[in-house]
Design an enzyme around this catalytic site. Structure first.
Site, PDB file in Angstrom:
ATOM      1  N   GLN A 102       0.845  -1.196   0.000  1.00  0.00           N
ATOM      2  CA  GLN A 102       0.000   0.000   0.000  1.00  0.00           C
ATOM      3  C   GLN A 102       0.878   1.244   0.000  1.00  0.00           C
ATOM      4  OE1 GLN A 102      -2.497   1.280   3.420  1.00  0.00           O
ATOM      5  NE2 GLN A 102      -4.177   1.235   1.960  1.00  0.00           N
ATOM      6  N   TYR A 177      -5.523  10.133   4.229  1.00  0.00           N
ATOM      7  CA  TYR A 177      -4.091  10.257   3.904  1.00  0.00           C
ATOM      8  C   TYR A 177      -3.903  11.345   2.830  1.00  0.00           C
ATOM      9  CZ  TYR A 177      -2.653   6.552   6.942  1.00  0.00           C
ATOM     10  OH  TYR A 177      -2.377   5.841   8.070  1.00  0.00           O
ATOM     11  N   ARG A 353      -9.484  -7.907   9.603  1.00  0.00           N
ATOM     12  CA  ARG A 353      -9.494  -8.514  10.938  1.00  0.00           C
ATOM     13  C   ARG A 353      -9.672 -10.025  10.941  1.00  0.00           C
ATOM     14  NH1 ARG A 353     -13.788  -4.205  12.753  1.00  0.00           N
ATOM     15  NH2 ARG A 353     -14.228  -4.567  10.550  1.00  0.00           N
TER      16      ARG A 353
END
Ligand SMILES: Cc1cc2nc3c(=O)[nH]c(=O)nc-3n(C[C@H](O)[C@H](O)[C@H](O)COP(=O)(O)O)c2cc1C
Length: 397
Positions: A102, A177, A353
């Site tokens: 990423q 971001y 998760r």
């Protein structure tokens, strides 16, 4: 196994990249880069992802320059870490998987005590609340030269990643971001050609995409994680997000991953479930940050009860607007029923998760049609990004 789970677990191709299935481990900042160097633990985590059966694992987060890191304990793409990065890509390949990284820039919200510039830069001047504790209380506005520099950093980071063995790159256009700070009307107040209309606000993100494409070539998959909504008043909303997706599609993105929320303004919208505030208070070292968290408390860490497939409606709206890119679903897919629904509508699924809970999810689910993952969405894993050893599922201890 049902038709759709067959689709999920069968080999496929992404721009010529052979993937053994459509399960992608989502970018989940691992917190395993002390002083910016990928550790053996980081390598072991992604090796285990590959051994556990995912098609593609995503390393998070690969900052495109030193000052693009939120904290100094994050890696940035440069020759100084080549041996460790090559060991990482080798380990995933040995485990039978493929890996993506990423790519991101934190823009205005740095908390990096090794910051080399004068102050963090984003689209417009603003307070940098998270940076107060490390002497970076204000963020400035990028000049055109700063913007050109960021574009060049995306290019150079992508070149480095491809040469070090990554199989794909994921550009972070979301979660508050740097690139999403330009996309969001909440943070972008510019009056030049990088602010105002959505096509102006998309100018830097599209330049970054173009630069990454130029670096990696036409055959290399580029994924993009974007926001469906910032979840704050005056921020990005779904109607504009659909335009963002359409522009990224026209710009040649290969896969879109619609997510939501922002780390700096509304973090709980990203993953829902139990609040991360108590765990963050326990692990945060800076007394100043702890005080800030207590003060902002519930207005910052808002309550969003967990439900499966919580971004489904928004993601479908993006899918309906897109002409060329493939769609990857993310957000609350932890049961086989959810994965079946996702495969009816989308090309790939990213899971966070559930794979932290069980890195062998794919192997286990392929072997047992009654497989239950066991993630309770307590979000303790998310608070572990502050732990010196990085993330794990504490419920597995
Ligand atoms: C420990 C942890 C770290 C995360 N770090 C990142 C990150 O670095 N980049 C990102 O885009 N999303 C990050 N996320 C969000 C996940 O990628 C994902 O969007 C979210 O967990 C919802 O997917 P899930 O329901 O499958 O977990 C993180 C999530 C967790 C739990």
């Amino acid at each position: 196994m049902s038709e759709y789970l067959d689709k999920l677990f069968a080999p496929t191709q992404l721009k010529g990249l052979e993937l053994r299935n459509r399960v992608i481990r989502a970018a989940t900042f691992e917190g395993k880069c002390p002083n910016g160097y990928p550790s053996d633990d980081l390598i072991a985590l992604h090796r285990e992802m590959a051994e556990g059966g995912v098609g593609l694992t995503t390393v998070a987060y690969c900052a495109v320059e030193a000052d693009g890191r939120v904290k100094k304990e994050m890696m940035y793409m440069h020759e100084g870490i080549r041996p460790q990065v090559e060991a990482l890509t080798r380990a995933v390949h040995e485990g039978g998987g493929k890996l993506s990284g990423q790519m991101g820039h934190c823009g205005n919200f740095s908390q990096n005590s090794d910051f080399q510039g004068k102050r963090p830069l984003g689209p417009s001047p603003m307070l940098n609340m998270g940076g107060i504790g490390c002497g970076l209380p204000f963020a400035g506005a990028m000049t055109h030269a700063d913007i050109d520099h960021v574009v060049q950093c995306f290019h150079d980071a992508a070149l480095f990643m491809k040469s070090a063995g990554f199989d794909a790159a994921e550009i972070h256009f979301g979660h508050g971001y740097g690139l999403s700070q330009f996309i969001s009307p909440k943070t972008n107040k510019r009056t030049d050609e990088y602010g105002g209309s959505i096509s102006n606000r998309m100018r830097l993100p599209l330049r970054a995409l173009e630069a990454v494409r130029k670096a990696v070539g036409d055959d290399f998959p580029i994924l993009g994680k974007m926001g469906l909504t910032d979840g704050v008043k005056g921020g990005l909303e779904i109607d504009e997000a659909i335009e963002v997706a359409a522009l990224l599609d026209e710009g040649g993105i290969d896969v879109l991953i619609p997510s939501g929320g922002t780390s700096s303004m509304n973090p709980m919208l990203l993953f829902r479930g139990d609040s991360i505030l108590p765990g963050m208070l326990e692990l945060e070292k800076s007394a100043f940050m702890r005080m800030g968290m207590r003060m902002m408390g519930k207005s910052f860490f808002r309550e969003y009860p967990y439900e499966e497939l919580y971004f489904l409606d928004g993601a479908k709206r993006i899918r309906d607007r897109i002409k060329n890119a493939k769609l990857c679903y993310i957000g609350g897919s932890s049961t086989l029923e959810s994965l079946e629904s996702v495969m009816r509508e989308f090309d790939f699924v990213q899971m966070g998760r559930a794979l932290i809970k069980d890195p062998y999810f794919v192997k286990h689910a392929m072997a047992d049609p009654n497989y239950i993952n066991g993630c309770t969405h307590c979000n303790k894993c998310a608070t572990m990004i502050l732990h010196p050893d990085g993330i794990r599922c504490p419920e597995n201890d």
